[in-house]
Write a protein that holds these residues in place. Structure first.
Motif, mmCIF file in Angstrom:
data_model
loop_
_atom_site.group_PDB
_atom_site.id
_atom_site.type_symbol
_atom_site.label_atom_id
_atom_site.label_comp_id
_atom_site.label_asym_id
_atom_site.label_seq_id
_atom_site.Cartn_x
_atom_site.Cartn_y
_atom_site.Cartn_z
ATOM 1 N N UNK A 195 -14.170 11.088 -11.196
ATOM 2 C CA UNK A 195 -14.252 9.806 -11.088
ATOM 3 C C UNK A 195 -12.986 9.448 -11.741
ATOM 4 N N UNK A 196 -12.600 10.040 -12.823
ATOM 5 C CA UNK A 196 -11.342 9.781 -13.464
ATOM 6 C C UNK A 196 -10.231 10.295 -12.966
ATOM 7 N N UNK A 197 -10.285 11.337 -12.091
ATOM 8 C CA UNK A 197 -9.176 11.716 -11.366
ATOM 9 C C UNK A 197 -8.448 10.882 -10.324
ATOM 10 N N UNK A 198 -9.298 9.963 -10.059
ATOM 11 C CA UNK A 198 -8.434 8.821 -9.087
ATOM 12 C C UNK A 198 -7.653 7.830 -9.894
ATOM 13 N N UNK A 199 -7.897 7.701 -11.092
ATOM 14 C CA UNK A 199 -6.988 6.998 -12.076
ATOM 15 C C UNK A 199 -5.722 7.976 -12.722
ATOM 16 N N UNK A 200 -6.327 8.807 -13.181
ATOM 17 C CA UNK A 200 -5.255 9.974 -13.695
ATOM 18 C C UNK A 200 -5.679 11.595 -13.401
ATOM 19 N N UNK A 201 -4.913 11.958 -12.613
ATOM 20 C CA UNK A 201 -5.230 13.356 -12.154
ATOM 21 C C UNK A 201 -5.508 14.401 -13.419
ATOM 22 N N UNK A 202 -6.113 15.535 -13.190
ATOM 23 C CA UNK A 202 -6.435 16.202 -14.117
ATOM 24 C C UNK A 202 -5.318 17.183 -14.707
ATOM 25 N N UNK A 215 0.869 -1.235 0.100
ATOM 26 C CA UNK A 215 0.015 0.022 -0.098
ATOM 27 C C UNK A 215 0.894 1.184 -0.005
ATOM 28 N N UNK A 216 2.055 1.256 0.627
ATOM 29 C CA UNK A 216 2.847 2.488 0.687
ATOM 30 C C UNK A 216 3.467 2.725 -0.633
ATOM 31 N N UNK A 217 3.940 1.590 -1.185
ATOM 32 C CA UNK A 217 4.493 1.781 -2.551
ATOM 33 C C UNK A 217 3.509 2.374 -3.674
ATOM 34 N N UNK A 218 2.064 1.762 -3.774
ATOM 35 C CA UNK A 218 1.303 2.447 -4.399
ATOM 36 C C UNK A 218 0.670 3.766 -4.052
ATOM 37 N N UNK A 219 0.740 4.077 -2.812
ATOM 38 C CA UNK A 219 0.438 5.462 -2.342
ATOM 39 C C UNK A 219 1.442 6.490 -2.697
ATOM 40 N N UNK A 220 2.634 6.023 -2.649
ATOM 41 C CA UNK A 220 3.798 6.895 -3.279
ATOM 42 C C UNK A 220 3.821 7.192 -4.483
ATOM 43 N N UNK A 221 3.547 6.230 -5.517
ATOM 44 C CA UNK A 221 3.509 6.381 -6.699
ATOM 45 C C UNK A 221 2.327 7.371 -7.255
ATOM 46 N N UNK A 222 1.150 7.144 -6.643
ATOM 47 C CA UNK A 222 0.080 7.864 -6.800
ATOM 48 C C UNK A 222 0.343 9.440 -6.438
ATOM 49 N N UNK A 223 0.630 9.622 -5.264
ATOM 50 C CA UNK A 223 1.175 10.895 -4.952
ATOM 51 C C UNK A 223 2.048 11.640 -5.613
#
Length: 536
Positions: free
Chosen positions: A181-188, A14-22
């Motif tokens: 809903x798309x921002x959760x996948x790819x931010x604007x 979860x930490x790896x995925x959270x870091x990548x997304x942020x």
């Protein structure tokens, strides 16, 4: 603060995925804040890296993502501009020394356990302050978007149809209209930056670009002290420390509300302080907790400080291996991102309800907003907090004055039956001054006034049965009442002084000014003594 317990199989994924997304969310903002500050894109990028790393290592909020933000960037723009104008040779170096000095102040805030006091700011002040920052950031982006600053801005057809302006406005539309809903996948912001970069590369249009970020690590800069700027440096450092502290602790409170955990405010300030000290030493912008990036990390699975550390490492890797490609990112898209941020952080919800809130709260919000834009952020915060505290003290004093009752036997309904009988047997020759609850300095004047307006030919019994705290100012007021009665040859007694109140009295040796035989452990003892004196 990071410990070995944070490393386990259950959380690391979860930490790896959270870091990548942020990281995806943070990159455009780091670039935008760096360019806007005037210190360059790398100053914003390395702020995200350094403050993000050290705040996660030493901070007190597990999921916090730190980096540059709006308020700190606005403040840094003003500091850099002012310092370079006053001292062309040392201005830039002094500005980054201020960042390190601000970090030191933050560490001291944490070491001296001051974290809890920074969130005791009234909502209208925070609303006006953040809205003022929003207005400032919008004004600062007019030139990158339209090619002219506000005093020179004249919106004409040629201005609005220039390639740079059209691109910026198109990106702004994308930022507002991109489905949530798309921002959760790819931010604007990523869509806007990618689209603007592709347009620039293939259109061949001429427009300002960010420029390449060097793959070399930033150099260490020794702090300097400029005597010409000394007072400005201290004032600016306190501003940066306060802004970073407010942003970080507000973000920590947001995390608490989502996770049902409790952060350590003072440890968080130590971690943020260390991050800002290091950032200043390497020419990076000051940073603080970033709410949007932190929430993104949290929702993507980040649960421990490891996510913040990985976030910093991922940004560093991107810069070292792909920093040259920022040379193709148009400045207009970053201006659009910051304009969107500025519009978003204005407290529209509070502004829409201004007609519903008390006049003082509405005025406080608007005056803080105007002062933030017209003067500076320090003045706005200090004046706003001062006015809010004055009104709060006045209102608390009015409530506390209700806890002071000067009464005779007929009015003493709070007494027990035996006490009322004793008081009534003295034919109203005794006044009872009952003080209950905490009594602060705002009550002192009302306390003295209530006694001075009474019949001073009567004996006065000051009853502290229900008083648990009496401030120094109110202690002095009680002392003046005792001295006044004693000088007139009238009797005055004290009853039921608890240990905490006695400690306040002892500081000013108040009990030395009244006869020991006139100080009683209980109200009943005092009334019994007075009744016996009346009979003799």
């Amino acid at each position: 603060m990071l410990s070995l317990s944070h490393f386990n199989r259950q959380t690391i994924k979860g930490d790896i995925f959270g870091a990548l997304t942020s990281t995806i969310v943070a990159l455009p903002f780091a670039l935008a804040f760096g360019v806007t500050s005037g210190a360059g894109a790398s100053a914003g990028i390395y702020c995200a890296i350094l403050t993000g790393l050290f705040a996660s290592l030493f901070g007190g909020t597990n999921q916090q993502i730190s980096g540059p933000n709006t308020g700190l960037t606005v403040a840094m723009v003003a500091i850099l501009t002012s310092f370079v104008a006053q001292s062309p040779d040392n201005g830039i170096a002094a500005a980054f020394t201020v960042v390190s000095l601000a970090g030191l102040f933050q560490m001291l805030f944490g070491i001296f356990k001051l974290g809890k006091y920074f969130i005791l700011v009234s909502y209208p002040v925070i609303s006006g302050f953040t809205s003022g920052i929003g207005v400032l950031i919008i004004l600062s982006q007019l030139e990158p978007l339209f090619g002219h600053s506000l005093p020179e801005l004249q919106l004409s057809l040629s201005t609005l149809t220039s390639t740079n302006t059209l691109l910026g406005l198109a990106c702004l539309v994308i930022l507002f209209l991109w489905p949530q809903r798309f921002s959760r996948i790819v931010p604007a912001s990523i869509i806007a930056v990618t689209g603007a970069t592709i347009f620039f590369v293939f259109s061949g249009a001429e427009m300002p670009v960010v420029g390449a970020i060097s793959s070399e690590l930033p150099s260490f800069n020794m702090p300097i002290w400029d005597n010409v700027l000394a007072s400005e440096m201290i004032k600016s450092a306190l501003l940066i420390a306060t802004l970073s502290t407010l942003d970080s602790l507000m973000t920590s409170l947001t995390v608490d509300s989502i996770t049902n955990e409790l952060h350590d405010s003072d440890q968080e300030l130590v971690g943020q302080g260390i991050g800002n000290i290091v950032a200043g030493l390497f020419g990076a912008l000051p940073g603080g907790g970033a709410t949007m990036r932190t929430v993104t990390n949290l929702r993507a699975g980040g649960t421990t400080p490891l996510s913040g550390i990985l976030h910093a490492i991922f940004i560093l890797a991107i810069v070292l291996w792909a920093g040259e490609y920022t040379a193709y990112i148009p400045v207009a898209v970053l201006a659009a991102i910051l304009t969107h941020v500025g519009i978003s952080i204005i407290d529209w919800n509070f502004l829409k309800r201004l007609h519903q809130v008390p006049l003082f709260s509405a005025g406080l919000m608007l005056s803080t907003l105007v002062m933030s834009v017209a003067f500076d952020l320090v003045t706005a915060v200090l004046v706003g907090v001062f006015l809010a505290n004055l009104v709060t003290i006045r209102r608390l004093s009015e409530i506390q004055l209700d806890n002071i009752k000067l009464c005779t036997a007929k009015e003493a309904e709070h007494l027990s039956a035996p006490e009322r009988e004793l008081l009534a047997s003295m034919d109203d020759s005794v006044l009872l001054l009952n003080i209950s609850g905490p009594i602060g300095f705002g009550v002192a004047r009302g306390l003295k006034q209530s006694v001075s307006e009474s019949d001073q030919n009567k004996t006065l019994l000051i009853d502290l049965t229900d008083a648990r705290f009496v401030g120094i100012t109110s202690t002095i007021a009680i002392e003046e009442i005792i001295v006044s009665y004693r000088n007139q040859g009238r009797d005055i007694l004290l009853s039921s002084v608890c240990e905490r109140v006695k400690a306040d009295f002892d500081k000013l040796k108040l009990l030395d000014k009244i006869s020991a035989e006139h100080v009683f452990s209980t109200r009943l003892e005092a009334l019994t003594y007075l009744s016996e004196q009346a009979k003799s």
